[in-house]
Motif scaffolding. Structure first.
Motif, PDB file in Angstrom:
ATOM      1  N   LYS A 284     -29.951 -44.348 -43.183  1.00  5.29           N
ATOM      2  CA  LYS A 284     -30.531 -43.085 -43.626  1.00  5.29           C
ATOM      3  C   LYS A 284     -29.581 -41.920 -43.370  1.00  5.29           C
ATOM      4  N   GLN A 285     -28.913 -41.926 -42.219  1.00  2.00           N
ATOM      5  CA  GLN A 285     -27.973 -40.853 -41.891  1.00  2.00           C
ATOM      6  C   GLN A 285     -26.760 -40.887 -42.815  1.00  2.00           C
ATOM      7  N   ARG A 286     -26.311 -42.084 -43.176  1.00  2.00           N
ATOM      8  CA  ARG A 286     -25.163 -42.194 -44.084  1.00  2.00           C
ATOM      9  C   ARG A 286     -25.525 -41.658 -45.471  1.00  2.00           C
ATOM     10  N   GLU A 287     -26.715 -41.966 -45.918  1.00  2.00           N
ATOM     11  CA  GLU A 287     -27.162 -41.447 -47.211  1.00  2.00           C
ATOM     12  C   GLU A 287     -27.259 -39.923 -47.188  1.00  2.00           C
ATOM     13  N   LYS A 288     -27.712 -39.383 -46.057  1.00  2.00           N
ATOM     14  CA  LYS A 288     -27.813 -37.937 -45.901  1.00  2.00           C
ATOM     15  C   LYS A 288     -26.436 -37.298 -45.946  1.00  2.00           C
ATOM     16  N   ARG A 289     -25.464 -37.908 -45.266  1.00  2.00           N
ATOM     17  CA  ARG A 289     -24.110 -37.344 -45.262  1.00  2.00           C
ATOM     18  C   ARG A 289     -23.506 -37.395 -46.655  1.00  2.00           C
ATOM     19  N   GLU A 290     -23.711 -38.478 -47.365  1.00  2.00           N
ATOM     20  CA  GLU A 290     -23.167 -38.587 -48.720  1.00  2.00           C
ATOM     21  C   GLU A 290     -23.757 -37.527 -49.638  1.00  2.00           C
ATOM     22  N   THR A 291     -25.049 -37.241 -49.473  1.00  2.00           N
ATOM     23  CA  THR A 291     -25.689 -36.192 -50.274  1.00  2.00           C
ATOM     24  C   THR A 291     -25.074 -34.837 -49.965  1.00  2.00           C
ATOM     25  N   LEU A 292     -24.855 -34.553 -48.692  1.00  2.00           N
ATOM     26  CA  LEU A 292     -24.284 -33.271 -48.285  1.00  2.00           C
ATOM     27  C   LEU A 292     -22.830 -33.133 -48.731  1.00  2.00           C
ATOM     28  N   SER A 293     -22.097 -34.261 -48.755  1.00  2.00           N
ATOM     29  CA  SER A 293     -20.682 -34.211 -49.136  1.00  2.00           C
ATOM     30  C   SER A 293     -20.483 -33.789 -50.582  1.00  2.00           C
ATOM     31  N   GLN A 294     -21.514 -33.943 -51.399  1.00  2.00           N
ATOM     32  CA  GLN A 294     -21.420 -33.559 -52.810  1.00  2.00           C
ATOM     33  C   GLN A 294     -21.721 -32.072 -53.026  1.00  2.00           C
ATOM     34  N   MET A 295     -22.107 -31.422 -51.936  1.00  2.00           N
ATOM     35  CA  MET A 295     -22.413 -29.989 -52.008  1.00  2.00           C
ATOM     36  C   MET A 295     -21.249 -29.202 -51.403  1.00  2.00           C
ATOM     37  N   LYS A 296     -20.997 -28.038 -51.946  1.00  2.00           N
ATOM     38  CA  LYS A 296     -19.922 -27.193 -51.425  1.00  2.00           C
ATOM     39  C   LYS A 296     -20.454 -26.380 -50.242  1.00  2.00           C
ATOM     40  N   LEU A 297     -20.339 -26.993 -49.059  1.00  2.00           N
ATOM     41  CA  LEU A 297     -20.885 -26.387 -47.856  1.00  2.00           C
ATOM     42  C   LEU A 297     -19.780 -26.126 -46.835  1.00  2.00           C
ATOM     43  N   LYS A 298     -19.971 -25.087 -46.051  1.00  2.00           N
ATOM     44  CA  LYS A 298     -19.063 -24.824 -44.938  1.00  2.00           C
ATOM     45  C   LYS A 298     -19.130 -25.967 -43.929  1.00  2.00           C
ATOM     46  N   THR A 299     -20.323 -26.494 -43.766  1.00  2.00           N
ATOM     47  CA  THR A 299     -20.523 -27.575 -42.788  1.00  2.00           C
ATOM     48  C   THR A 299     -19.717 -28.813 -43.148  1.00  2.00           C
ATOM     49  N   THR A 300     -19.697 -29.177 -44.406  1.00  2.00           N
ATOM     50  CA  THR A 300     -18.943 -30.368 -44.809  1.00  2.00           C
ATOM     51  C   THR A 300     -17.433 -30.117 -44.706  1.00  2.00           C
ATOM     52  N   ARG A 301     -16.998 -28.874 -44.919  1.00  2.00           N
ATOM     53  CA  ARG A 301     -15.583 -28.547 -44.704  1.00  2.00           C
ATOM     54  C   ARG A 301     -15.229 -28.705 -43.228  1.00  2.00           C
ATOM     55  N   ALA A 302     -16.116 -28.203 -42.375  1.00  2.00           N
ATOM     56  CA  ALA A 302     -15.893 -28.340 -40.931  1.00  2.00           C
ATOM     57  C   ALA A 302     -15.864 -29.815 -40.525  1.00  2.00           C
ATOM     58  N   LEU A 303     -16.731 -30.608 -41.126  1.00  2.00           N
ATOM     59  CA  LEU A 303     -16.773 -32.041 -40.834  1.00  2.00           C
ATOM     60  C   LEU A 303     -15.462 -32.716 -41.221  1.00  2.00           C
TER      61      LEU A 303
END
Length: 413
Positions: A284-303
Protein backbone atom coordinates in the motif's frame (compact mmCIF):
# COMPACT_ATOMS: atom_id res chain seq x y z
CA UNK A 1 24.26 -43.89 52.99
CA UNK A 2 23.48 -44.63 49.35
CA UNK A 3 21.37 -41.51 48.84
CA UNK A 4 24.01 -39.33 50.53
CA UNK A 5 26.68 -40.75 48.23
CA UNK A 6 24.45 -40.15 45.19
CA UNK A 7 23.82 -36.52 46.13
CA UNK A 8 27.52 -36.08 46.89
CA UNK A 9 28.42 -37.15 43.36
CA UNK A 10 25.66 -35.00 41.83
CA UNK A 11 26.77 -31.92 43.75
CA UNK A 12 30.48 -32.49 43.25
CA UNK A 13 31.16 -32.73 46.97
CA UNK A 14 34.79 -33.84 47.36
CA UNK A 15 37.14 -34.70 50.22
CA UNK A 16 37.31 -33.56 52.99
CA UNK A 17 33.65 -32.58 52.59
CA UNK A 18 30.88 -35.15 52.62
CA UNK A 19 27.08 -35.25 52.85
CA UNK A 20 25.99 -36.22 56.31
CA UNK A 21 22.26 -36.53 55.65
CA UNK A 22 19.42 -35.40 53.38
CA UNK A 23 16.03 -34.19 54.56
CA UNK A 24 12.89 -33.57 52.48
CA UNK A 25 10.41 -31.05 53.80
CA UNK A 26 7.29 -31.48 51.61
CA UNK A 27 5.27 -28.97 53.60
CA UNK A 28 7.69 -26.15 52.72
CA UNK A 29 8.76 -27.70 49.38
CA UNK A 30 12.35 -27.70 50.57
CA UNK A 31 15.27 -30.09 50.33
CA UNK A 32 17.94 -29.69 53.01
CA UNK A 33 21.32 -31.31 52.38
CA UNK A 34 23.55 -31.33 55.44
CA UNK A 35 27.28 -31.15 54.67
CA UNK A 36 30.14 -31.83 57.07
CA UNK A 37 33.91 -32.34 56.84
CA UNK A 38 36.06 -35.23 58.02
CA UNK A 39 37.50 -35.17 61.51
CA UNK A 40 41.12 -33.98 61.52
CA UNK A 41 40.82 -32.35 58.08
CA UNK A 42 43.09 -29.40 57.32
CA UNK A 43 42.31 -26.31 55.28
CA UNK A 44 44.69 -24.13 53.29
CA UNK A 45 44.93 -20.44 54.07
CA UNK A 46 47.06 -17.83 52.31
CA UNK A 47 48.41 -14.90 54.30
CA UNK A 48 47.71 -11.80 52.21
CA UNK A 49 50.73 -9.92 53.60
CA UNK A 50 53.41 -12.60 53.29
CA UNK A 51 51.85 -14.63 50.46
CA UNK A 52 52.60 -17.78 52.44
CA UNK A 53 50.07 -20.64 52.27
CA UNK A 54 49.69 -22.95 55.22
CA UNK A 55 47.31 -25.73 56.27
CA UNK A 56 45.33 -25.38 59.49
CA UNK A 57 42.95 -27.60 61.41
CA UNK A 58 39.55 -26.24 62.34
CA UNK A 59 39.46 -24.11 65.48
CA UNK A 60 35.67 -24.24 65.69
CA UNK A 61 32.68 -24.28 63.33
CA UNK A 62 29.64 -22.26 62.41
CA UNK A 63 26.54 -23.51 60.59
CA UNK A 64 26.02 -21.65 57.31
CA UNK A 65 23.44 -22.16 54.57
CA UNK A 66 23.78 -21.88 50.78
CA UNK A 67 20.88 -21.85 48.31
CA UNK A 68 21.53 -24.32 45.50
CA UNK A 69 19.81 -25.36 42.27
CA UNK A 70 16.23 -26.48 42.74
CA UNK A 71 15.57 -30.20 43.01
CA UNK A 72 12.46 -30.51 40.84
CA UNK A 73 9.87 -28.31 42.61
CA UNK A 74 11.89 -28.26 45.84
CA UNK A 75 14.14 -25.39 46.82
CA UNK A 76 17.49 -26.92 47.68
CA UNK A 77 19.77 -25.72 50.47
CA UNK A 78 23.21 -26.85 51.57
CA UNK A 79 23.45 -26.58 55.36
CA UNK A 80 27.12 -26.76 56.14
CA UNK A 81 29.20 -27.16 59.27
CA UNK A 82 31.71 -24.52 58.22
CA UNK A 83 35.20 -24.50 59.78
CA UNK A 84 36.98 -21.51 61.27
CA UNK A 85 40.75 -21.44 61.71
CA UNK A 86 43.22 -19.45 63.82
CA UNK A 87 46.05 -18.27 61.52
CA UNK A 88 49.51 -17.64 62.95
CA UNK A 89 49.03 -13.89 62.47
CA UNK A 90 46.13 -14.00 64.92
CA UNK A 91 42.40 -13.63 64.65
CA UNK A 92 39.85 -16.13 63.41
CA UNK A 93 39.07 -16.77 59.72
CA UNK A 94 36.13 -18.69 58.27
CA UNK A 95 37.03 -21.10 55.46
CA UNK A 96 34.47 -20.91 52.68
CA UNK A 97 33.76 -24.19 50.85
CA UNK A 98 34.56 -24.39 47.12
CA UNK A 99 30.91 -24.09 46.06
CA UNK A 100 30.43 -20.78 47.88
CA UNK A 101 29.23 -18.08 45.49
CA UNK A 102 30.07 -14.40 45.13
CA UNK A 103 26.96 -13.39 47.07
CA UNK A 104 26.53 -14.62 50.62
CA UNK A 105 24.12 -17.55 50.79
CA UNK A 106 24.25 -18.69 47.11
CA UNK A 107 26.27 -21.47 45.52
CA UNK A 108 28.22 -20.76 42.33
CA UNK A 109 25.89 -22.98 40.31
CA UNK A 110 22.81 -21.20 41.61
CA UNK A 111 24.36 -17.83 40.75
CA UNK A 112 25.16 -19.06 37.24
CA UNK A 113 21.52 -20.04 36.80
CA UNK A 114 20.28 -16.65 38.04
CA UNK A 115 22.59 -14.72 35.71
CA UNK A 116 21.41 -16.71 32.72
CA UNK A 117 17.78 -16.18 33.69
CA UNK A 118 18.27 -12.43 34.18
CA UNK A 119 19.64 -12.11 30.64
CA UNK A 120 16.33 -13.28 29.20
CA UNK A 121 13.69 -12.49 31.80
CA UNK A 122 12.69 -9.30 33.67
CA UNK A 123 14.35 -9.13 37.08
CA UNK A 124 11.11 -8.95 39.03
CA UNK A 125 9.86 -12.05 37.25
CA UNK A 126 13.04 -13.97 38.07
CA UNK A 127 12.59 -12.84 41.67
CA UNK A 128 9.11 -14.34 41.80
CA UNK A 129 10.06 -17.54 39.98
CA UNK A 130 13.09 -18.27 42.16
CA UNK A 131 11.81 -16.79 45.44
CA UNK A 132 14.75 -14.38 45.71
CA UNK A 133 14.42 -10.74 46.74
CA UNK A 134 14.76 -8.23 43.87
CA UNK A 135 17.51 -6.33 45.66
CA UNK A 136 19.56 -9.47 46.20
CA UNK A 137 19.35 -10.21 42.47
CA UNK A 138 20.57 -6.69 41.68
CA UNK A 139 23.40 -7.10 44.19
CA UNK A 140 24.36 -10.32 42.42
CA UNK A 141 24.32 -8.76 38.94
CA UNK A 142 26.20 -5.65 40.01
CA UNK A 143 28.85 -7.71 41.79
CA UNK A 144 29.45 -9.93 38.74
CA UNK A 145 29.53 -6.99 36.32
CA UNK A 146 31.92 -5.04 38.56
CA UNK A 147 34.28 -8.00 38.96
CA UNK A 148 34.24 -8.78 35.22
CA UNK A 149 34.88 -5.13 34.29
CA UNK A 150 37.75 -5.03 36.79
CA UNK A 151 39.40 -7.89 34.85
CA UNK A 152 38.93 -6.26 31.43
CA UNK A 153 41.93 -5.88 29.09
CA UNK A 154 41.19 -3.23 26.43
CA UNK A 155 44.74 -2.97 25.09
CA UNK A 156 43.72 -4.15 21.60
CA UNK A 157 40.80 -1.74 21.10
CA UNK A 158 41.40 0.56 18.14
CA UNK A 159 37.99 1.29 16.59
CA UNK A 160 35.36 2.93 18.74
CA UNK A 161 31.67 3.76 18.39
CA UNK A 162 30.00 6.41 20.56
CA UNK A 163 26.30 7.11 20.92
CA UNK A 164 23.91 8.37 23.56
CA UNK A 165 20.72 6.70 24.68
CA UNK A 166 17.97 7.73 27.05
CA UNK A 167 17.57 6.03 30.41
CA UNK A 168 14.04 7.30 30.83
CA UNK A 169 11.71 9.90 29.40
CA UNK A 170 13.02 13.42 29.59
CA UNK A 171 16.65 14.38 29.45
CA UNK A 172 18.36 11.62 31.41
CA UNK A 173 21.03 10.17 29.13
CA UNK A 174 23.98 7.84 29.16
CA UNK A 175 26.69 7.53 26.51
CA UNK A 176 27.73 4.13 25.22
CA UNK A 177 31.28 3.35 24.11
CA UNK A 178 31.46 0.28 21.91
CA UNK A 179 34.35 -1.77 20.57
CA UNK A 180 33.18 -1.93 16.95
CA UNK A 181 35.58 -4.77 16.10
CA UNK A 182 34.20 -7.12 18.79
CA UNK A 183 30.69 -5.60 18.75
CA UNK A 184 30.42 -5.07 22.50
CA UNK A 185 29.84 -2.29 24.99
CA UNK A 186 33.05 -1.52 26.89
CA UNK A 187 32.08 1.59 28.85
CA UNK A 188 29.04 3.66 29.86
CA UNK A 189 29.25 7.30 30.98
CA UNK A 190 26.55 9.48 32.50
CA UNK A 191 25.24 12.27 30.26
CA UNK A 192 26.18 13.13 26.68
CA UNK A 193 28.65 16.00 27.04
CA UNK A 194 32.32 16.01 26.01
CA UNK A 195 33.10 14.96 29.60
CA UNK A 196 31.80 11.49 28.75
CA UNK A 197 34.87 11.00 26.55
CA UNK A 198 37.12 12.24 29.37
CA UNK A 199 35.46 9.69 31.65
CA UNK A 200 35.94 6.94 29.04
CA UNK A 201 39.64 7.71 28.59
CA UNK A 202 40.23 7.51 32.36
CA UNK A 203 38.57 4.08 32.49
CA UNK A 204 40.27 2.99 29.25
CA UNK A 205 43.72 3.60 30.75
CA UNK A 206 42.81 1.62 33.87
CA UNK A 207 41.77 -1.27 31.62
CA UNK A 208 45.21 -1.29 29.90
CA UNK A 209 43.97 0.67 26.89
CA UNK A 210 46.08 3.37 25.23
CA UNK A 211 44.13 6.43 23.99
CA UNK A 212 46.75 7.02 21.28
CA UNK A 213 46.00 3.57 19.82
CA UNK A 214 42.42 4.54 18.94
CA UNK A 215 42.56 5.16 15.18
CA UNK A 216 38.89 5.62 14.29
CA UNK A 217 35.74 6.79 16.04
CA UNK A 218 32.21 6.58 14.67
CA UNK A 219 29.73 9.03 16.18
CA UNK A 220 26.99 11.46 15.28
CA UNK A 221 27.57 15.16 14.62
CA UNK A 222 27.22 16.11 18.28
CA UNK A 223 29.60 19.01 19.01
CA UNK A 224 30.16 17.47 22.44
CA UNK A 225 31.41 14.16 21.02
CA UNK A 226 33.52 15.96 18.41
CA UNK A 227 35.15 18.08 21.12
CA UNK A 228 35.67 15.09 23.40
CA UNK A 229 37.29 12.94 20.71
CA UNK A 230 39.45 15.75 19.33
CA UNK A 231 40.82 16.71 22.73
CA UNK A 232 41.25 13.26 24.28
CA UNK A 233 41.91 10.75 21.48
CA UNK A 234 44.81 12.39 19.61
CA UNK A 235 45.20 9.90 16.77
CA UNK A 236 41.53 9.14 16.17
CA UNK A 237 39.87 10.17 12.92
CA UNK A 238 36.14 10.77 13.17
CA UNK A 239 33.68 9.06 10.87
CA UNK A 240 30.24 10.58 11.07
CA UNK A 241 27.74 7.79 11.27
CA UNK A 242 25.77 7.61 8.03
CA UNK A 243 22.57 6.59 9.80
CA UNK A 244 22.59 9.83 11.77
CA UNK A 245 23.31 11.82 8.60
CA UNK A 246 20.38 10.17 6.84
CA UNK A 247 18.24 10.95 9.86
CA UNK A 248 19.01 14.66 9.40
CA UNK A 249 18.11 14.50 5.72
CA UNK A 250 14.97 12.47 6.47
CA UNK A 251 13.88 15.13 8.96
CA UNK A 252 14.38 17.73 6.25
CA UNK A 253 12.22 15.71 3.81
CA UNK A 254 9.52 15.43 6.47
CA UNK A 255 9.69 19.18 7.12
CA UNK A 256 9.01 19.77 3.40
CA UNK A 257 6.11 17.31 3.54
CA UNK A 258 4.58 18.99 6.59
CA UNK A 259 4.68 22.41 4.96
CA UNK A 260 3.06 21.07 1.79
CA UNK A 261 0.42 18.77 3.30
CA UNK A 262 -1.65 21.81 4.23
CA UNK A 263 -2.44 22.43 0.56
CA UNK A 264 -1.98 18.96 -0.98
CA UNK A 265 -4.59 16.48 0.38
CA UNK A 266 -2.80 13.57 -1.33
CA UNK A 267 0.05 13.91 1.19
CA UNK A 268 -2.19 13.19 4.17
CA UNK A 269 -1.31 9.83 5.71
CA UNK A 270 1.71 9.52 3.43
CA UNK A 271 4.46 10.10 5.98
CA UNK A 272 5.78 6.55 6.12
CA UNK A 273 5.33 6.02 2.39
CA UNK A 274 7.74 8.92 1.92
CA UNK A 275 10.23 8.43 4.72
CA UNK A 276 10.77 4.67 4.60
CA UNK A 277 13.38 3.15 2.32
CA UNK A 278 11.95 1.56 -0.81
CA UNK A 279 12.87 -1.97 0.30
CA UNK A 280 10.85 -1.54 3.50
CA UNK A 281 7.63 -0.25 1.94
CA UNK A 282 4.42 -2.22 2.23
CA UNK A 283 2.41 -2.79 -0.93
CA UNK A 284 0.00 0.00 0.00
CA UNK A 285 2.84 2.41 0.83
CA UNK A 286 4.58 1.65 -2.47
CA UNK A 287 1.40 2.37 -4.39
CA UNK A 288 1.04 5.64 -2.48
CA UNK A 289 4.61 6.68 -3.32
CA UNK A 290 4.13 5.86 -7.00
CA UNK A 291 0.98 8.01 -7.07
CA UNK A 292 2.82 10.92 -5.45
CA UNK A 293 5.81 10.56 -7.81
CA UNK A 294 3.55 11.40 -10.75
CA UNK A 295 2.66 14.73 -9.15
CA UNK A 296 4.91 17.78 -9.26
CA UNK A 297 5.45 18.15 -5.54
CA UNK A 298 8.18 19.70 -3.43
CA UNK A 299 8.00 16.61 -1.25
CA UNK A 300 8.84 14.23 -4.09
CA UNK A 301 11.76 16.48 -5.11
CA UNK A 302 13.03 16.33 -1.55
CA UNK A 303 12.61 12.55 -1.59
CA UNK A 304 14.70 12.24 -4.78
CA UNK A 305 17.43 14.34 -3.18
CA UNK A 306 17.47 12.03 -0.17
CA UNK A 307 17.63 8.93 -2.37
CA UNK A 308 20.51 10.47 -4.32
CA UNK A 309 22.41 10.98 -1.08
CA UNK A 310 21.94 7.33 -0.16
CA UNK A 311 23.34 6.32 -3.55
CA UNK A 312 26.59 8.17 -2.77
CA UNK A 313 27.55 5.38 -0.39
CA UNK A 314 27.65 2.97 -3.33
CA UNK A 315 30.60 4.85 -4.90
CA UNK A 316 33.44 2.64 -6.11
CA UNK A 317 36.26 4.69 -4.58
CA UNK A 318 36.87 7.80 -2.52
CA UNK A 319 37.36 10.07 -5.54
CA UNK A 320 34.01 9.00 -6.94
CA UNK A 321 32.46 9.41 -3.47
CA UNK A 322 33.69 13.02 -3.22
CA UNK A 323 32.54 13.78 -6.77
CA UNK A 324 29.03 12.48 -6.06
CA UNK A 325 28.90 14.32 -2.73
CA UNK A 326 29.90 17.60 -4.39
CA UNK A 327 27.24 17.17 -7.08
CA UNK A 328 24.65 16.33 -4.45
CA UNK A 329 25.58 19.38 -2.37
CA UNK A 330 25.15 21.68 -5.38
CA UNK A 331 21.75 20.14 -6.16
CA UNK A 332 20.57 20.34 -2.53
CA UNK A 333 21.67 23.96 -2.01
CA UNK A 334 19.96 25.01 -5.27
CA UNK A 335 16.77 23.06 -4.63
CA UNK A 336 14.84 26.07 -3.27
CA UNK A 337 13.73 23.80 -0.42
CA UNK A 338 14.75 25.51 2.82
CA UNK A 339 14.91 22.37 5.04
CA UNK A 340 16.99 20.54 2.42
CA UNK A 341 19.36 23.50 2.05
CA UNK A 342 19.78 23.61 5.82
CA UNK A 343 20.60 19.88 5.94
CA UNK A 344 23.11 20.31 3.10
CA UNK A 345 24.92 23.09 4.97
CA UNK A 346 25.12 20.85 8.03
CA UNK A 347 26.77 18.21 5.88
CA UNK A 348 29.19 20.79 4.47
CA UNK A 349 30.31 21.69 8.00
CA UNK A 350 31.07 18.04 8.68
CA UNK A 351 32.48 17.22 5.26
CA UNK A 352 35.73 15.48 6.29
CA UNK A 353 34.00 13.14 8.72
CA UNK A 354 31.46 12.15 6.07
CA UNK A 355 34.13 11.50 3.45
CA UNK A 356 36.12 9.55 6.03
CA UNK A 357 33.49 6.81 5.89
CA UNK A 358 34.73 5.71 2.46
CA UNK A 359 38.09 4.87 4.02
CA UNK A 360 37.06 3.59 7.46
CA UNK A 361 33.85 1.82 6.36
CA UNK A 362 32.59 2.01 9.95
CA UNK A 363 29.25 3.14 11.26
CA UNK A 364 27.09 2.86 14.34
CA UNK A 365 24.84 0.17 12.90
CA UNK A 366 26.34 -2.28 15.40
CA UNK A 367 25.88 0.24 18.19
CA UNK A 368 22.29 0.93 17.14
CA UNK A 369 21.61 -2.79 17.39
CA UNK A 370 23.07 -2.92 20.89
CA UNK A 371 21.13 0.23 21.74
CA UNK A 372 17.87 -1.43 20.74
CA UNK A 373 18.68 -4.36 23.04
CA UNK A 374 19.40 -1.93 25.87
CA UNK A 375 16.18 0.00 25.26
CA UNK A 376 14.26 -3.27 25.45
CA UNK A 377 16.04 -3.87 28.75
CA UNK A 378 14.30 -0.85 30.27
CA UNK A 379 11.53 -3.25 31.20
CA UNK A 380 14.06 -5.31 33.18
CA UNK A 381 15.42 -2.24 34.97
CA UNK A 382 12.09 -0.44 35.41
CA UNK A 383 11.95 1.59 38.58
CA UNK A 384 15.54 0.92 39.64
CA UNK A 385 17.32 3.98 38.25
CA UNK A 386 20.38 4.65 36.14
CA UNK A 387 22.87 2.39 37.93
CA UNK A 388 20.73 -0.72 37.47
CA UNK A 389 20.12 0.29 33.86
CA UNK A 390 23.90 0.29 33.28
CA UNK A 391 24.20 -3.11 34.93
CA UNK A 392 21.63 -4.61 32.57
CA UNK A 393 23.29 -2.90 29.59
CA UNK A 394 26.64 -4.52 30.40
CA UNK A 395 24.98 -7.88 31.12
CA UNK A 396 23.28 -7.91 27.70
CA UNK A 397 25.82 -6.20 25.44
CA UNK A 398 29.18 -6.26 27.23
CA UNK A 399 30.24 -9.81 26.29
CA UNK A 400 31.95 -9.90 29.67
CA UNK A 401 34.14 -12.80 30.75
CA UNK A 402 32.27 -14.04 33.80
CA UNK A 403 34.24 -17.30 33.75
CA UNK A 404 36.95 -15.56 35.78
CA UNK A 405 34.33 -14.91 38.45
CA UNK A 406 32.44 -18.21 38.19
CA UNK A 407 33.83 -21.31 36.48
CA UNK A 408 30.29 -22.42 35.62
CA UNK A 409 29.78 -19.47 33.26
CA UNK A 410 31.20 -19.15 29.71
CA UNK A 411 34.13 -16.88 28.84
CA UNK A 412 31.90 -14.84 26.52
CA UNK A 413 28.53 -14.28 28.12
Amino acid sequence: MQIEHLFGQALGIVDPWYIDRVHFDPDHKRLNIYVDFKKGATFSYKDEKTGETKDYKAHDTREKTWRHLNFFEYECYLIVRTPRIKPDKGGIVMIMPPWSGVISGFTLLFEALLLNMCRHTPIHQVSRMMNVYDQKLWNLLECYVFKALFEEDLSLVKILGIDETSVKRGHDYISLFVDLALKRTIHISDGKSHETVVDFVAYFKEAKGAPEHITDVSCDMSPAFIKGVTENLPNAKITFDKFHILKIINEAVDAVRRSEVKTIPALKGARFAILKNDANLTKKQREKRETLSQMKLKTTRALRIREAFQDIYQAQDIDHFIQLLQSWYYWATHSKLAPIKKAAKTIKRHWDGIVRWKESQINNGILEGLNSIIQAAKRKARGYGKDHFKTIAFLLTGKLDFNKVNKHLPTTF
